[in-house]
Design a protein around this motif. Sequence first.
Motif, PDB file in Angstrom:
ATOM      1  N   VAL A  35       0.156  10.497 -14.205  1.00 16.61           N
ATOM      2  CA  VAL A  35      -0.832   9.672 -13.505  1.00 16.61           C
ATOM      3  C   VAL A  35      -1.108  10.267 -12.134  1.00 16.61           C
ATOM      4  CG1 VAL A  35      -1.271   7.426 -12.432  1.00 16.61           C
ATOM      5  CG2 VAL A  35      -0.255   7.540 -14.709  1.00 16.61           C
ATOM      6  N   LEU A  36      -2.391  10.386 -11.800  1.00 15.83           N
ATOM      7  CA  LEU A  36      -2.840  10.689 -10.447  1.00 15.83           C
ATOM      8  C   LEU A  36      -3.537   9.440  -9.927  1.00 15.83           C
ATOM      9  CD1 LEU A  36      -3.485  12.622  -8.064  1.00 15.83           C
ATOM     10  CD2 LEU A  36      -5.579  13.241  -9.304  1.00 15.83           C
ATOM     11  N   GLY A  37      -3.040   8.884  -8.823  1.00 14.45           N
ATOM     12  CA  GLY A  37      -3.600   7.660  -8.274  1.00 14.45           C
ATOM     13  C   GLY A  37      -4.081   7.837  -6.847  1.00 14.45           C
ATOM     14  N   LEU A  38      -5.227   7.228  -6.532  1.00 15.39           N
ATOM     15  CA  LEU A  38      -5.774   7.236  -5.180  1.00 15.39           C
ATOM     16  C   LEU A  38      -5.996   5.797  -4.743  1.00 15.39           C
ATOM     17  CD1 LEU A  38      -6.529  10.118  -6.304  1.00 15.39           C
ATOM     18  CD2 LEU A  38      -8.516  10.023  -4.792  1.00 15.39           C
ATOM     19  N   ALA A  39      -5.568   5.474  -3.527  1.00 14.24           N
ATOM     20  CA  ALA A  39      -5.825   4.152  -2.946  1.00 14.24           C
ATOM     21  C   ALA A  39      -6.488   4.364  -1.595  1.00 14.24           C
ATOM     22  CB  ALA A  39      -4.527   3.370  -2.791  1.00 14.24           C
ATOM     23  N   GLY A  40      -7.649   3.753  -1.385  1.00 15.03           N
ATOM     24  CA  GLY A  40      -8.416   4.010  -0.176  1.00 15.03           C
ATOM     25  C   GLY A  40      -8.803   2.768   0.584  1.00 15.03           C
ATOM     26  N   THR A  41      -8.826   2.893   1.909  1.00  6.12           N
ATOM     27  CA  THR A  41      -9.286   1.838   2.802  1.00  6.12           C
ATOM     28  C   THR A  41     -10.108   2.483   3.917  1.00  6.12           C
ATOM     29  OG1 THR A  41      -7.294   1.985   4.162  1.00  6.12           O
ATOM     30  CG2 THR A  41      -7.269   0.380   2.371  1.00  6.12           C
ATOM     31  N   ALA A  42     -10.758   1.666   4.710  1.00  3.58           N
ATOM     32  CA  ALA A  42     -11.527   2.157   5.853  1.00  3.58           C
ATOM     33  C   ALA A  42     -11.227   1.298   7.072  1.00  3.58           C
ATOM     34  CB  ALA A  42     -13.029   2.131   5.553  1.00  3.58           C
ATOM     35  N   ARG A  43     -10.723   1.936   8.112  1.00  2.27           N
ATOM     36  CA  ARG A  43     -10.450   1.284   9.396  1.00  2.27           C
ATOM     37  C   ARG A  43      -9.607   0.024   9.241  1.00  2.27           C
ATOM     38  NH1 ARG A  43     -15.358   3.745   9.582  1.00  2.27           N
ATOM     39  NH2 ARG A  43     -15.598   5.192  11.343  1.00  2.27           N
ATOM     40  N   GLU A  44      -8.570   0.140   8.402  1.00  2.00           N
ATOM     41  CA  GLU A  44      -7.611  -0.929   8.220  1.00  2.00           C
ATOM     42  C   GLU A  44      -6.314  -0.322   7.708  1.00  2.00           C
ATOM     43  OE1 GLU A  44      -9.947  -3.214   5.438  1.00  2.00           O
ATOM     44  OE2 GLU A  44      -8.614  -2.654   3.783  1.00  2.00           O
ATOM     45  N   PRO A  45      -5.224  -1.078   7.690  1.00  2.00           N
ATOM     46  CA  PRO A  45      -3.952  -0.517   7.206  1.00  2.00           C
ATOM     47  C   PRO A  45      -4.076   0.063   5.805  1.00  2.00           C
ATOM     48  CG  PRO A  45      -3.590  -2.624   8.272  1.00  2.00           C
ATOM     49  CD  PRO A  45      -5.081  -2.456   8.171  1.00  2.00           C
ATOM     50  N   VAL A  46      -3.239   1.053   5.526  1.00  2.00           N
ATOM     51  CA  VAL A  46      -3.272   1.732   4.240  1.00  2.00           C
ATOM     52  C   VAL A  46      -2.184   1.161   3.347  1.00  2.00           C
ATOM     53  CG1 VAL A  46      -3.170   3.953   3.069  1.00  2.00           C
ATOM     54  CG2 VAL A  46      -4.026   3.817   5.414  1.00  2.00           C
ATOM     55  N   PHE A  47      -2.576   0.640   2.202  1.00  2.00           N
ATOM     56  CA  PHE A  47      -1.607   0.156   1.232  1.00  2.00           C
ATOM     57  C   PHE A  47      -1.213   1.315   0.322  1.00  2.00           C
ATOM     58  CE2 PHE A  47      -0.355  -1.671  -2.836  1.00  2.00           C
ATOM     59  CZ  PHE A  47       0.599  -2.592  -2.427  1.00  2.00           C
ATOM     60  N   VAL A  48       0.092   1.491   0.098  1.00  2.05           N
ATOM     61  CA  VAL A  48       0.584   2.568  -0.759  1.00  2.05           C
ATOM     62  C   VAL A  48       1.090   1.965  -2.058  1.00  2.05           C
ATOM     63  CG1 VAL A  48       2.144   4.529  -0.953  1.00  2.05           C
ATOM     64  CG2 VAL A  48       1.231   3.878   1.293  1.00  2.05           C
ATOM     65  N   PRO A  49       0.308   2.010  -3.137  1.00  2.00           N
ATOM     66  CA  PRO A  49       0.731   1.393  -4.393  1.00  2.00           C
ATOM     67  C   PRO A  49       1.838   2.184  -5.076  1.00  2.00           C
ATOM     68  CG  PRO A  49      -1.662   1.755  -4.310  1.00  2.00           C
ATOM     69  CD  PRO A  49      -1.050   2.555  -3.221  1.00  2.00           C
ATOM     70  N   ASP A  50       2.653   1.477  -5.835  1.00  2.00           N
ATOM     71  CA  ASP A  50       3.636   2.109  -6.716  1.00  2.00           C
ATOM     72  C   ASP A  50       2.863   2.762  -7.863  1.00  2.00           C
ATOM     73  OD1 ASP A  50       5.438   2.644  -8.795  1.00  2.00           O
ATOM     74  OD2 ASP A  50       6.751   0.974  -8.240  1.00  2.00           O
ATOM     75  N   PRO A  51       3.035   4.077  -8.107  1.00  2.00           N
ATOM     76  CA  PRO A  51       2.259   4.725  -9.174  1.00  2.00           C
ATOM     77  C   PRO A  51       2.493   4.114 -10.548  1.00  2.00           C
ATOM     78  CG  PRO A  51       4.015   6.169  -8.358  1.00  2.00           C
ATOM     79  CD  PRO A  51       3.920   5.025  -7.405  1.00  2.00           C
ATOM     80  N   ALA A  52       3.685   3.572 -10.781  1.00  2.00           N
ATOM     81  CA  ALA A  52       3.932   2.906 -12.069  1.00  2.00           C
ATOM     82  C   ALA A  52       3.068   1.661 -12.204  1.00  2.00           C
ATOM     83  CB  ALA A  52       5.409   2.560 -12.215  1.00  2.00           C
ATOM     84  N   LEU A  53       2.880   0.937 -11.100  1.00  2.00           N
ATOM     85  CA  LEU A  53       2.016  -0.239 -11.134  1.00  2.00           C
ATOM     86  C   LEU A  53       0.547   0.160 -11.266  1.00  2.00           C
ATOM     87  CD1 LEU A  53       3.722  -2.485  -8.421  1.00  2.00           C
ATOM     88  CD2 LEU A  53       3.946  -2.592 -10.916  1.00  2.00           C
ATOM     89  N   MET A  54       0.172   1.289 -10.672  1.00  2.00           N
ATOM     90  CA  MET A  54      -1.192   1.786 -10.851  1.00  2.00           C
ATOM     91  C   MET A  54      -1.438   2.116 -12.320  1.00  2.00           C
ATOM     92  SD  MET A  54      -1.542   4.264  -7.516  1.00  2.00           S
ATOM     93  CE  MET A  54      -3.313   4.288  -7.334  1.00  2.00           C
ATOM     94  N   ASP A  55      -0.451   2.739 -12.951  1.00  2.00           N
ATOM     95  CA  ASP A  55      -0.555   3.054 -14.376  1.00  2.00           C
ATOM     96  C   ASP A  55      -0.720   1.781 -15.197  1.00  2.00           C
ATOM     97  OD1 ASP A  55      -0.467   4.548 -16.748  1.00  2.00           O
ATOM     98  OD2 ASP A  55       1.697   4.343 -16.881  1.00  2.00           O
ATOM     99  N   ALA A  56       0.121   0.779 -14.911  1.00  2.00           N
ATOM    100  CA  ALA A  56       0.020  -0.491 -15.634  1.00  2.00           C
ATOM    101  C   ALA A  56      -1.312  -1.175 -15.373  1.00  2.00           C
ATOM    102  CB  ALA A  56       1.174  -1.403 -15.232  1.00  2.00           C
TER     103      ALA A  56
END
Length: 650
Positions: A199-220
């Motif tokens: 799995v390759l996962g990207l999580a993006g925000t703009a001018r706010e805190p960055v959330f770092v998802p668990d890649p296993a949860l991204m897969d699910a």
Amino acid sequence: MPGSGRRDADRTRPPAPRTDGYVPLRSYGAIGDGRTVALVAEDGRIDWFPVPALDTRPTFAALLDAEGGGRVEMAPTVPFEMAREYVPGTNVLVTRFVTDTGEVRLTDAMTTGVAGRLPWCELVRRVEGVRGSVPMAWRVAPGTMLGTASPWVRRTRRGPVLTVDGVSVVVTTLGEMTTHVADREVAGVLTTTPGSRHVLGLAGTAREPVFVPDPALMDAGVERTVENWRAWTREFHYDGPWAQAVQRSALALKLLVHAPTGAIAAAGTTALPESWDGGKNWDYRYAWVRDVAYVVDALTRFGLREETHAAMAWTLRTVAKHPPSVFFTLDGELAHGPADGEPGDGPAHRDVPGWRGIGPVVDGNRASRQLQLGTYGDLMGVVRTYVDAGNLLDAETGRVLAGIADHACDAWRKPDAGIWELTDEHRYTSSALGCRHALLCAAHLADEGHLPGDAQRWRGEAEAIAAWLRAECWSDARGAYVMHPGSEALDASVLLFVDQEFDTPERLAATLDAIRAELGSGPLLWRYSGMQEEEGTFVACAFWGVRAAALLGRVDEAREWMDELLAQANDVGIWSEMIDARTGEFLGNLPQALSHLALVHAALAVGGDQDAHVVDPEQAPYPLPDEPPSRPQTREDDRWTSAAPTAPRS
């Protein structure tokens, strides 16, 4: 094991080749999450992906700037063939890559959460080994936001974070792979085996805190997203002809619904050319009142409630806040200047080459300053549809709409820019027809007690418009309604009004015949006379012709025309704004809401607006590793089906 990835020529093909870094627009499938849209090419590259919202300057825009625009890559490192389709009833895209040594399946999704759309932007690319062994490479390289910013990679304990002009994109991975972090990109390699999963996962925000998802949860989240899309599709009601094509267009339209406000984006991109010569490159990441009206009408007929009310509320709230305008930002503001609040009085021209070097690349749109009288008909028509479906207007909205009807009584006599947003103002036929439709709808709403005002006056003025149209806009020489008085030019937009009974069916049928004879090329139509040498055919116009033929009682002709048109879609049912009639290449922005809307309304007209459930989205199973996803489409009994279970302006 050599030979374990045998090719099946009937089901796979080489991806569209890149020329100077660009692929044909037909190559793109679209995924999205209700706030942004990503375009996935046949070779596994994502060349367009604004983060976190559609109408922001795009973080990944190789679509318009192959060298510096930015992209997200995932593909075999050896020669391959491919086939692809959407998971049934969803906007989750599956691409199958077949090489001499094996086969893999790439699933692309903009994932959603337990409670719906995530508060951050999340792209998941899952790679599954099907058979044999396939070497793969991936790369995440943000671009210059159309030449306005410089990307950088920030190394953190939680992993690399790509940053550019306030946008932050976290890159996470799952499964055994090698990762390399450079100053301006993150890349890696992996090798698949039967049953492997990466799995390759990207999580993006703009001018706010960055959330770092668990890649296993991204897969699910991919399975959850599939189920969320299917829950929506199960509420979709339609049992007319071409059911699969209609469902796919409804799903494409859903991608363009801006969930935070209910607005409908006209398209998912900006600056894709309508002409090979350039110059006709517009930004369609705005909400046109016309498009919103057509979407609400279609969704109401399909029994969909939430999007219908959200779009209706956005429209009425926005119109009450601002004078009637051609279009607005997705947040409901006037769209005078460039995107992101930059200074200036019009669209910004960005210093990047554009798709295939065809510019200019524009960011922003100033056509909202035009007077387009047909907007009155779009607005009043959708309000009537909404109310006749059993809904109610609030008192303040009723007063605003009554004022608009009163204004239309006078405004129809003025020249305007017309539906095609032309700089040469005239009293266009379709603009007058729009005003007439607005007044008749307003009178109906007043009769039902929803609008205050003088319904008798509105009906009287509507009849005056009809008389003027018959006297001034009909051409005996052409045997048809023309674009405006004093002109002999034909205009396909007149076909939108064949059911308005402003003249005899014979004259309206003659107008359809004249338009198809002069503006037609096979099943396609140009917008109006003279456009044959300037731009591609306009997809929506052809579907308007199908609808007009059906409404005029020429159903067999409409069915045949529709069949020919549906063959013009790309392999996953996505439509652009225009098609080059000579080559079949897509032109203009995509996915284009008006094209998909016109398809839907054409099918409804041919099918007599039948209402029932479309094919159950779970009837075709989510493809398993030993069940490759792609099958050729066939047509049976006037309905798009699959040979095996499968998952859809000017």
